[in-house]
Design a protein around this motif. Sequence first.
Motif, PDB file in Angstrom:
ATOM      1  N   ALA A  16       0.832  -1.206   0.000  1.00 52.70           N
ATOM      2  CA  ALA A  16       0.000   0.000   0.000  1.00 52.70           C
ATOM      3  C   ALA A  16       0.869   1.259   0.000  1.00 52.70           C
ATOM      4  O   ALA A  16       0.591   2.213  -0.741  1.00 52.70           O
ATOM      5  CB  ALA A  16      -0.941   0.001   1.203  1.00 52.70           C
ATOM      6  N   GLU A  19       2.525   1.796  -3.397  1.00 51.63           N
ATOM      7  CA  GLU A  19       1.593   2.279  -4.418  1.00 51.63           C
ATOM      8  C   GLU A  19       1.146   3.718  -4.178  1.00 51.63           C
ATOM      9  O   GLU A  19       0.959   4.479  -5.125  1.00 51.63           O
ATOM     10  CB  GLU A  19       0.354   1.379  -4.465  1.00 51.63           C
ATOM     11  N   GLN A  20       0.969   4.098  -2.898  1.00 49.96           N
ATOM     12  CA  GLN A  20       0.344   5.388  -2.606  1.00 49.96           C
ATOM     13  C   GLN A  20       1.273   6.434  -2.023  1.00 49.96           C
ATOM     14  O   GLN A  20       0.879   7.583  -1.875  1.00 49.96           O
ATOM     15  CB  GLN A  20      -0.838   5.166  -1.654  1.00 49.96           C
ATOM     16  N   LEU A  28      -4.412   3.623   5.261  1.00 53.69           N
ATOM     17  CA  LEU A  28      -3.854   2.265   5.289  1.00 53.69           C
ATOM     18  C   LEU A  28      -4.935   1.244   5.637  1.00 53.69           C
ATOM     19  O   LEU A  28      -4.961   0.151   5.071  1.00 53.69           O
ATOM     20  CB  LEU A  28      -2.706   2.162   6.295  1.00 53.69           C
ATOM     21  N   ALA A  31      -6.914   0.771   2.493  1.00 57.24           N
ATOM     22  CA  ALA A  31      -6.156   0.109   1.429  1.00 57.24           C
ATOM     23  C   ALA A  31      -5.874  -1.359   1.722  1.00 57.24           C
ATOM     24  O   ALA A  31      -5.842  -2.179   0.804  1.00 57.24           O
ATOM     25  CB  ALA A  31      -4.841   0.847   1.197  1.00 57.24           C
ATOM     26  N   THR A  32      -5.666  -1.696   2.996  1.00 57.39           N
ATOM     27  CA  THR A  32      -5.252  -3.057   3.347  1.00 57.39           C
ATOM     28  C   THR A  32      -6.360  -3.913   3.928  1.00 57.39           C
ATOM     29  O   THR A  32      -6.213  -5.122   4.019  1.00 57.39           O
ATOM     30  CB  THR A  32      -4.109  -3.023   4.384  1.00 57.39           C
TER      31      THR A  32
END
Length: 66
Positions: A16, A19-20, A28, A31-32
Amino acid sequence: MNVETIGNWAGLVWVALNEQGKIGIKALKKATKLKEKEIYAAIGWLAREGKVCIEDGDADVLVALV
Protein backbone atom coordinates in the motif's frame (compact mmCIF):
# COMPACT_ATOMS: atom_id res chain seq x y z
CA MET A 1 -1.27 -13.67 16.30
CA ASN A 2 2.18 -14.98 15.42
CA VAL A 3 5.30 -13.73 13.67
CA GLU A 4 4.27 -15.11 10.29
CA THR A 5 0.91 -13.32 10.47
CA ILE A 6 2.52 -10.00 11.38
CA GLY A 7 4.98 -10.46 8.52
CA ASN A 8 2.06 -10.95 6.12
CA TRP A 9 0.41 -7.78 7.44
CA ALA A 10 3.71 -5.94 6.96
CA GLY A 11 3.72 -7.08 3.34
CA LEU A 12 0.23 -5.68 2.80
CA VAL A 13 1.21 -2.36 4.37
CA TRP A 14 4.42 -2.21 2.32
CA VAL A 15 2.48 -2.74 -0.92
CA ALA A 16 0.00 0.00 0.00
CA LEU A 17 2.81 2.43 0.85
CA ASN A 18 4.69 1.55 -2.33
CA GLU A 19 1.59 2.28 -4.42
CA GLN A 20 0.34 5.39 -2.61
CA GLY A 21 3.38 7.03 -1.05
CA LYS A 22 3.04 8.81 2.31
CA ILE A 23 -0.37 8.04 3.79
CA GLY A 24 -2.11 8.01 7.15
CA ILE A 25 -3.40 5.14 9.25
CA LYS A 26 -6.97 5.69 8.08
CA ALA A 27 -5.90 5.37 4.44
CA LEU A 28 -3.85 2.26 5.29
CA LYS A 29 -6.91 0.71 6.94
CA LYS A 30 -8.91 1.32 3.78
CA ALA A 31 -6.16 0.11 1.43
CA THR A 32 -5.25 -3.06 3.35
CA LYS A 33 -8.55 -3.97 5.06
CA LEU A 34 -6.55 -4.50 8.27
CA LYS A 35 -7.61 -3.45 11.76
CA GLU A 36 -5.78 -0.57 13.41
CA LYS A 37 -3.86 -2.81 15.83
CA GLU A 38 -2.78 -5.01 12.91
CA ILE A 39 -1.53 -1.96 11.00
CA TYR A 40 0.48 -0.77 13.99
CA ALA A 41 2.03 -4.25 14.37
CA ALA A 42 2.94 -4.20 10.66
CA ILE A 43 4.39 -0.69 10.92
CA GLY A 44 6.47 -1.82 13.89
CA TRP A 45 7.79 -4.72 11.83
CA LEU A 46 8.69 -2.43 8.94
CA ALA A 47 10.20 0.19 11.27
CA ARG A 48 12.39 -2.45 12.90
CA GLU A 49 13.66 -3.35 9.42
CA GLY A 50 14.31 0.35 8.68
CA LYS A 51 11.84 0.42 5.79
CA VAL A 52 9.46 3.18 6.92
CA CYS A 53 9.52 6.67 8.35
CA ILE A 54 6.73 7.77 10.66
CA GLU A 55 5.47 11.32 11.22
CA ASP A 56 2.94 12.50 13.74
CA GLY A 57 0.56 14.65 11.67
CA ASP A 58 -2.13 16.96 12.98
CA ALA A 59 -5.01 14.50 12.62
CA ASP A 60 -3.29 11.21 11.79
CA VAL A 61 0.02 9.38 11.90
CA LEU A 62 1.68 9.50 8.47
CA VAL A 63 3.79 6.62 7.21
CA ALA A 64 6.04 6.39 4.15
CA LEU A 65 8.67 4.05 2.78
CA VAL A 66 12.27 5.12 3.27
